[in-house]
Design a protein around this motif. Structure first.
Motif, PDB file in Angstrom:
ATOM      1  N   THR A   1       0.864  -1.181   0.000  1.00 20.03           N
ATOM      2  CA  THR A   1       0.000   0.000   0.000  1.00 20.03           C
ATOM      3  C   THR A   1       0.897   1.226   0.000  1.00 20.03           C
ATOM      4  OG1 THR A   1      -1.672  -1.201   1.265  1.00 20.03           O
ATOM      5  CG2 THR A   1      -1.849   1.198   1.215  1.00 20.03           C
ATOM      6  N   ASP A   2       0.752   2.087  -1.010  1.00 18.66           N
ATOM      7  CA  ASP A   2       1.650   3.241  -1.089  1.00 18.66           C
ATOM      8  C   ASP A   2       1.177   4.362  -0.162  1.00 18.66           C
ATOM      9  OD1 ASP A   2      -0.400   4.636  -2.328  1.00 18.66           O
ATOM     10  OD2 ASP A   2       0.551   4.734  -4.294  1.00 18.66           O
ATOM     11  N   LYS A   3       1.884   5.476  -0.154  1.00 16.31           N
ATOM     12  CA  LYS A   3       1.583   6.571   0.771  1.00 16.31           C
ATOM     13  C   LYS A   3       0.276   7.280   0.438  1.00 16.31           C
ATOM     14  CE  LYS A   3       6.415   7.325   2.001  1.00 16.31           C
ATOM     15  NZ  LYS A   3       7.564   8.263   2.030  1.00 16.31           N
ATOM     16  N   GLY A   4      -0.268   7.008  -0.746  1.00 13.68           N
ATOM     17  CA  GLY A   4      -1.571   7.546  -1.101  1.00 13.68           C
ATOM     18  C   GLY A   4      -2.681   6.552  -0.851  1.00 13.68           C
ATOM     19  N   GLU A   5      -2.360   5.491  -0.065  1.00 15.84           N
ATOM     20  CA  GLU A   5      -3.327   4.447   0.284  1.00 15.84           C
ATOM     21  C   GLU A   5      -3.820   3.676  -0.939  1.00 15.84           C
ATOM     22  OE1 GLU A   5      -3.985   3.628   3.464  1.00 15.84           O
ATOM     23  OE2 GLU A   5      -2.490   5.155   3.942  1.00 15.84           O
ATOM     24  N   ARG A   6      -2.988   3.594  -1.978  1.00 12.99           N
ATOM     25  CA  ARG A   6      -3.317   2.800  -3.158  1.00 12.99           C
ATOM     26  C   ARG A   6      -2.640   1.438  -3.072  1.00 12.99           C
ATOM     27  NH1 ARG A   6      -2.456   8.206  -5.358  1.00 12.99           N
ATOM     28  NH2 ARG A   6      -0.245   7.758  -4.958  1.00 12.99           N
ATOM     29  N   GLU A   7      -3.338   0.389  -3.503  1.00 13.37           N
ATOM     30  CA  GLU A   7      -2.757  -0.947  -3.562  1.00 13.37           C
ATOM     31  C   GLU A   7      -2.004  -1.073  -4.884  1.00 13.37           C
ATOM     32  OE1 GLU A   7      -2.701  -3.225  -1.183  1.00 13.37           O
ATOM     33  OE2 GLU A   7      -3.753  -1.790   0.111  1.00 13.37           O
TER      34      GLU A   7
END
Length: 412
Positions: free
Chosen positions: A64-70
């Protein structure tokens, strides 16, 4: 500290070998009219799940990246290709003939021929249904392997047709929802015990095993071989209906490339996937496609195991790493003059090296030899003349410093 399991450090010799592979991939693809493209190394995890199902996540480097994207590091290129083509296909004349060389990542058990990262050549033809496209793609794959010095005695392309099997299953009145299951069993034939294969096939066991033993007839495959024969490439292929490629999205001709000795995993593999772009674009674009992938790991192992191919690579990489000129600075008061000349030579495209610190003249000449320099130019007591030495013949000549460029052009 060491590299992570399944990952590689590329020392200069490793980089030279990698660049050798890349250069031949790129050269042959371009000769066949393919143009280069690439996509991002990071994609939404959903893109891979849409193609391969939720189980693919266990084989991904995902987070999960820092933009809350998987997101996930790309394990392959085809989903990205489908996304890009769906978004941009109207901008290009069909068919598209694209290739890409990129790095890919899979979180799986490392073994011979399979690491957790690798570089891969992908070649795809988009927007053409004619069998000529399949012939062109197989021919390209053969020519790429041939570019490394391999002949029909070293490798074989095993070709098959998924439609041969779907027509068979249709004739046996097998429900379409079971086709992928049966094709998976056929794909594993020879890698699983015969009893297990028979059990999985059930009532289909006798006719399927008969085909696998005796071979199958396919007019389409005969035409494909004839097309390759017209190019003088028929000796590189075998029709082998046991090849179905385990991936469900293949719809027609499929093929895999193996070394004749059977020592390694598949060198390359691919086929036609006419429905995948429509599937991955949620029906937005329906366009036929076919392609193959070739990784650097198995190919590199095969090159190193084959004397003629290994020697060709070593010769090519050694030539690529050689410099043209080594500047010998015999008198430090001449260093500024030498550096001015070095810049002029480099500006003209010559590969030039020199000692960064004062050193004995004999050692400088030794370094010139080790670097494979064609000539050495000595800045010393002869100034404003310099001594130009052809290292292969040991011939020396005095040249005025402002005539160096002309002299070098005559020697190299």
């Amino acid at each position: 500290m060491q590299a992570l399991p399944g990952f590689r450090d590329f020392l200069p010799s490793d980089c030279a070998a990698r660049n050798y592979i890349f250069a031949r991939w790129r050269d042959v693809a371009r000769r066949c009219g393919f143009v280069e493209w690439d996509g991002p190394v990071l994609e939404p995890t959903d893109l891979y799940q849409k193609k391969s199902g939720p189980e693919i996540v266990t084989q991904l480097f995902n987070f999960t990246d820092k933009g809350e994207r998987e997101v996930a590091m790309r394990p392959e290129l085809t989903p990205t290709l489908a996304r890009v083509v769906a978004a941009h296909e109207r901008e290009f004349r069909k068919p598209l003939k694209w290739f890409s060389i990129g790095q890919f990542f899979r979180y799986e058990k490392q073994q011979r021929g399979r690491l957790r990262e690798h570089f891969q050549l992908n070649c795809d033809i988009i927007g053409e249904t004619a069998l000529a496209a399949d012939i062109e793609l197989v021919a390209l794959c053969i020519d790429i392997v041939r570019a490394f010095g391999f002949t029909e005695k070293d490798f074989v392309v095993r070709i098959s047709d998924r439609e041969f099997w779907t027509e068979f299953l249709r004739s046996q009145k097998v429900a379409p929802e079971r086709w992928d299951e049966i094709l998976q069993v056929i794909d594993k034939f020879g890698r699983e015990p015969r009893e297990k294969t028979t059990e999985k096939l059930g009532q289909l066991a006798d006719p399927v095993l008969r085909i696998l033993s005796e071979g199958g007839k396919s007019e389409k495959l005969d035409q494909l071989v004839d097309g390759l024969r017209a190019r003088g490439l028929a000796d590189f292929v075998d029709v082998d209906v046991r090849v179905v490629r385990g991936l469900a999205y293949y719809t027609g001709i499929v093929f895999e490339v193996f070394d004749r000795a059977g020592k390694f995993r598949a060198i390359a593999g691919g086929g036609r996937y006419d429905n995948l772009i429509e599937q991955l674009s949620d029906g937005a674009v329906s366009i036929p496609a076919l392609g193959f992938a070739m990784g650097d790991v198995v190919l590199g192992e095969l090159i190193r195991e084959t004397a003629s191919a290994r020697e060709a690579m070593q010769k090519a990489t050694a030539a690529e790493q050689k410099i043209d000129i080594y500047i010998v600075i015999a008198k430090e008061e001449r260093r500024a003059d030498a550096l001015a000349q070095i810049q002029k030579l480099r500006d003209r495209g010559y590969r030039v090296d020199y000692p960064l610190a004062p050193d004995k003249v004999a050692k400088q000449f030794q370094t010139a030899e080790q670097l494979g320099a064609g000539i050495a130019i000595l800045f010393g007591d002869e100034w404003p003349q310099v001594k130009v030495k052809t290292l292969a013949t040991r011939e020396e000549v005095l040249v005025l410093h402002d005539e160096i460029i002309t002299r070098v052009a005559n020697l190299l």
